[in-house]
Design a protein around this motif. Structure first.
Motif, PDB file in Angstrom:
ATOM      1  N   THR B  31       0.839  -1.110   0.092  1.00 44.72           N
ATOM      2  CA  THR B  31       0.032   0.063   0.009  1.00 44.72           C
ATOM      3  C   THR B  31       0.814   1.209  -0.105  1.00 44.72           C
ATOM      4  N   THR B  32       1.923   1.153   0.574  1.00 47.21           N
ATOM      5  CA  THR B  32       2.877   2.286   0.787  1.00 47.21           C
ATOM      6  C   THR B  32       4.281   2.083  -0.068  1.00 47.21           C
ATOM      7  N   MET B  33       4.504   2.923  -0.478  1.00 45.86           N
ATOM      8  CA  MET B  33       6.052   2.975  -1.186  1.00 45.86           C
ATOM      9  C   MET B  33       6.741   4.073  -1.066  1.00 45.86           C
ATOM     10  N   PHE B  34       8.097   4.071  -0.857  1.00 49.79           N
ATOM     11  CA  PHE B  34       8.851   5.393  -0.591  1.00 49.79           C
ATOM     12  C   PHE B  34       9.725   5.715  -1.699  1.00 49.79           C
ATOM     13  N   TRP B  35       9.977   6.851  -2.038  1.00 47.84           N
ATOM     14  CA  TRP B  35      10.984   7.320  -3.286  1.00 47.84           C
ATOM     15  C   TRP B  35      12.151   8.110  -2.492  1.00 47.84           C
ATOM     16  N   TYR B  36      13.416   7.718  -2.739  1.00 49.03           N
ATOM     17  CA  TYR B  36      14.506   8.368  -2.207  1.00 49.03           C
ATOM     18  C   TYR B  36      15.550   8.850  -3.569  1.00 49.03           C
ATOM     19  N   ARG B  37      16.245   9.841  -3.077  1.00 50.48           N
ATOM     20  CA  ARG B  37      17.278  10.222  -3.934  1.00 50.48           C
ATOM     21  C   ARG B  37      18.643  10.138  -3.470  1.00 50.48           C
ATOM     22  N   GLN B  38      19.706   9.993  -4.286  1.00 45.74           N
ATOM     23  CA  GLN B  38      21.022   9.757  -3.522  1.00 45.74           C
ATOM     24  C   GLN B  38      21.989  10.369  -4.382  1.00 45.74           C
ATOM     25  N   PHE B  39      22.664  11.463  -4.214  1.00 38.79           N
ATOM     26  CA  PHE B  39      23.542  12.079  -4.833  1.00 38.79           C
ATOM     27  C   PHE B  39      24.963  11.516  -4.414  1.00 38.79           C
ATOM     28  N   PRO B  40      26.014  11.645  -5.491  1.00 33.69           N
ATOM     29  CA  PRO B  40      27.254  10.813  -5.256  1.00 33.69           C
ATOM     30  C   PRO B  40      27.745  11.146  -3.735  1.00 33.69           C
ATOM     31  N   LYS B  41      28.343  10.045  -3.265  1.00 34.48           N
ATOM     32  CA  LYS B  41      28.841  10.085  -1.994  1.00 34.48           C
ATOM     33  C   LYS B  41      28.041  10.774  -0.845  1.00 34.48           C
ATOM     34  N   THR B  80       7.654  10.292 -12.043  1.00 34.97           N
ATOM     35  CA  THR B  80       8.114  10.912 -13.254  1.00 34.97           C
ATOM     36  C   THR B  80       8.745  12.285 -13.002  1.00 34.97           C
ATOM     37  N   VAL B  81       9.986  12.474 -13.472  1.00 33.73           N
ATOM     38  CA  VAL B  81      10.742  13.777 -13.299  1.00 33.73           C
ATOM     39  C   VAL B  81      10.411  14.444 -14.531  1.00 33.73           C
ATOM     40  N   THR B  82       9.650  15.462 -14.491  1.00 34.00           N
ATOM     41  CA  THR B  82       9.094  16.519 -15.493  1.00 34.00           C
ATOM     42  C   THR B  82      10.235  17.321 -15.781  1.00 34.00           C
ATOM     43  N   SER B  83      10.319  17.899 -16.899  1.00 30.47           N
ATOM     44  CA  SER B  83      11.158  18.801 -17.561  1.00 30.47           C
ATOM     45  C   SER B  83      12.580  18.684 -16.704  1.00 30.47           C
ATOM     46  N   ALA B  84      13.344  17.731 -16.934  1.00 29.10           N
ATOM     47  CA  ALA B  84      14.514  17.348 -16.273  1.00 29.10           C
ATOM     48  C   ALA B  84      15.459  18.261 -16.483  1.00 29.10           C
ATOM     49  N   HIS B  85      16.260  18.610 -15.483  1.00 27.00           N
ATOM     50  CA  HIS B  85      17.496  19.567 -15.679  1.00 27.00           C
ATOM     51  C   HIS B  85      18.859  18.899 -15.259  1.00 27.00           C
ATOM     52  N   PRO B  86      19.785  19.332 -15.623  1.00 26.13           N
ATOM     53  CA  PRO B  86      21.025  18.526 -15.130  1.00 26.13           C
ATOM     54  C   PRO B  86      21.214  18.317 -13.573  1.00 26.13           C
ATOM     55  N   GLU B  87      20.767  19.320 -12.868  1.00 21.38           N
ATOM     56  CA  GLU B  87      20.715  19.077 -11.318  1.00 21.38           C
ATOM     57  C   GLU B  87      19.771  17.988 -10.870  1.00 21.38           C
ATOM     58  N   ASP B  88      19.025  17.358 -11.551  1.00 18.88           N
ATOM     59  CA  ASP B  88      18.106  16.394 -11.384  1.00 18.88           C
ATOM     60  C   ASP B  88      18.755  15.126 -11.516  1.00 18.88           C
ATOM     61  N   SER B  89      20.025  15.081 -12.052  1.00 21.30           N
ATOM     62  CA  SER B  89      20.894  13.830 -12.318  1.00 21.30           C
ATOM     63  C   SER B  89      21.223  13.302 -11.173  1.00 21.30           C
ATOM     64  N   SER B  90      20.800  12.111 -10.744  1.00 25.16           N
ATOM     65  CA  SER B  90      20.866  11.217  -9.441  1.00 25.16           C
ATOM     66  C   SER B  90      20.469  10.055  -9.414  1.00 25.16           C
ATOM     67  N   PHE B  91      20.662   9.341  -8.374  1.00 23.23           N
ATOM     68  CA  PHE B  91      20.306   7.796  -8.297  1.00 23.23           C
ATOM     69  C   PHE B  91      18.924   7.972  -7.367  1.00 23.23           C
ATOM     70  N   TYR B  92      18.024   7.373  -8.053  1.00 25.78           N
ATOM     71  CA  TYR B  92      16.656   7.263  -7.545  1.00 25.78           C
ATOM     72  C   TYR B  92      16.225   5.919  -7.015  1.00 25.78           C
ATOM     73  N   ILE B  93      15.907   5.825  -5.914  1.00 28.73           N
ATOM     74  CA  ILE B  93      15.578   4.323  -5.266  1.00 28.73           C
ATOM     75  C   ILE B  93      14.049   4.503  -4.712  1.00 28.73           C
ATOM     76  N   CYS B  94      13.504   3.407  -4.968  1.00 28.01           N
ATOM     77  CA  CYS B  94      12.430   2.990  -4.190  1.00 28.01           C
ATOM     78  C   CYS B  94      12.240   1.852  -3.325  1.00 28.01           C
ATOM     79  N   SER B  95      11.531   2.021  -2.313  1.00 29.11           N
ATOM     80  CA  SER B  95      11.250   0.919  -1.387  1.00 29.11           C
ATOM     81  C   SER B  95       9.938   0.650  -1.136  1.00 29.11           C
ATOM     82  N   ALA B  96       9.587  -0.594  -0.514  1.00 31.75           N
ATOM     83  CA  ALA B  96       8.272  -1.043  -0.128  1.00 31.75           C
ATOM     84  C   ALA B  96       8.197  -1.885   1.028  1.00 31.75           C
ATOM     85  N   ARG B  97       7.114  -1.844   1.734  1.00 30.68           N
ATOM     86  CA  ARG B  97       6.919  -2.816   2.857  1.00 30.68           C
ATOM     87  C   ARG B  97       5.643  -3.812   2.542  1.00 30.68           C
TER      88      ARG B  97
END
Lengths: 111, 117
Positions: B31-41, B80-97
Motif C-alpha cells: 500500500t505504501t512505497m517510498f522514493w529516495y534520491r541519492q547524490f554521489p557520496k 516521473t521527473v518532469t522537465s528534467a535538468h542536469p541538477e536532477d541527475s541522481s540515483f533514484y531508489i524506491c522501497s516498499a513494505r
C-alpha cells in the motif's frame, strides 16, 4: 535527522569477523534497530533488525546492549563482497514509516 | 526475501524532457512505497511517500509538480521527473513494505540512475 552515530569507515581482513558499532542513545522503547547495507550503485539491502534481544540470521548477528543505547552488527567471516556502506537505523515499527538514513559506515574488506 | 524491481536501471535524457521510473513489488502487495534520491557520496534522502489510491506525501523542499508520483495499484508506483535538468541527475531508489508481513523491514529496489544532459 538520523538518530544514530556510526564510524565513518572501517577496514576488515578477509575471513575475519567484522564488528560494526552503532550508537543510538536516544532510542525510544518502541523503536527497533535495523541494519542495511548498500553496495556501490545498488539499492540498500536488508540485513537484520531487533528490538532488545540479540538476533542472528544467515547474514549477520546483531548484538544490542542491555540499555539499548548501542548495538553491534557482526559479519562472522567477512568476504570481499561484504565491502559496502552499512547503515544503522532506528525506527518505530509503525506501518507506513520510512527510514531515515545517516551517512553509515563504509566497510572495506581487504584481501 | 521480498523483491522490489525498478525500471529502467539507468537512463540518459536531454534537458527539458520527462523521464518515468517504475517501481514494482514482484511478490507482495504494498500500500505504501517510498522514493529516495541519492547524490554521489551522500546518503539516501527521502523524497516522498507514495500511497496506493491517494496523493503522495512530499518531503519539504521536494517539488510535487516536478516529481510526479502515481501509485495506481498495490504493486506499482511510478516517479516521473518532469522537465528534467542536469541538477536532477541522481540515483533514484524506491522501497516498499509488504502489507502482509508483521515486521517493519523495507525492501529496496536496485535503483535508477538518471543522467540529464
Amino acid at each position: 535527522d538520523a538518530k544514530t552515530t556510526q564510524p565513518t569507515s572501517m577496514d576488515c581482513a578477509e575471513g575475519r569477523a567484522a564488528n560494526l558499532p552503532c550508537n543510538h542513545s536516544t532510542i525510544s522503547g518502541n523503536e527497533y534497530v535495523y541494519w542495511y547495507r548498500q553496495i556501490h550503485s545498488q539499492g540498500p539491502q536488508y540485513i537484520i533488525h531487533g528490538l532488545k534481544n540479540n538476533e542472528t540470521n544467515e547474514m549477520a548477528s546483531l548484538i544490542i546492549t542491555e540499555d539499548r543505547k548501542s548495538s553491534t552488527l557482526i559479519l562472522p567471516h567477512a568476504t570481499l563482497r561484504d565491502t559496502a556502506v552499512y547503515y544503522c537505523i532506528v525506527r518505530a515499527d509503525n506501518y507506513g514509516q520510512n527510514f531515515v538514513f545517516g551517512p553509515g559506515t563504509r566497510l572495506s574488506v581487504l584481501p | 526475501g521480498a523483491v522490489v524491481s525498478q525500471h529502467p536501471s539507468w537512463v540518459i535524457c536531454k534537458s527539458g524532457t520527462s523521464v518515468k521510473i517504475e517501481c514494482r513489488s514482484l511478490d507482495f502487495q504494498a500500500t505504501t512505497m517510498f522514493w529516495y534520491r541519492q547524490f554521489p557520496k551522500q546518503s539516501l534522502m527521502l523524497m516522498a511517500t507514495s500511497n496506493e489510491g491517494s496523493k503522495a506525501t512530499y518531503e519539504q523542499g521536494v517539488e510535487k509538480d516536478k516529481f510526479l508520483i502515481n501509485h495506481a495499484s498495490l504493486t506499482l508506483s511510478t516517479l516521473t521527473v518532469t522537465s528534467a535538468h542536469p541538477e536532477d541527475s541522481s540515483f533514484y531508489i524506491c522501497s516498499a513494505r509488504s502489507d502482509r508481513r508483521n515486521t517493519g523491514e523495507l525492501f529496496f529496489g536496485e535503483g535508477s540512475r538518471l543522467t540529464v544532459l
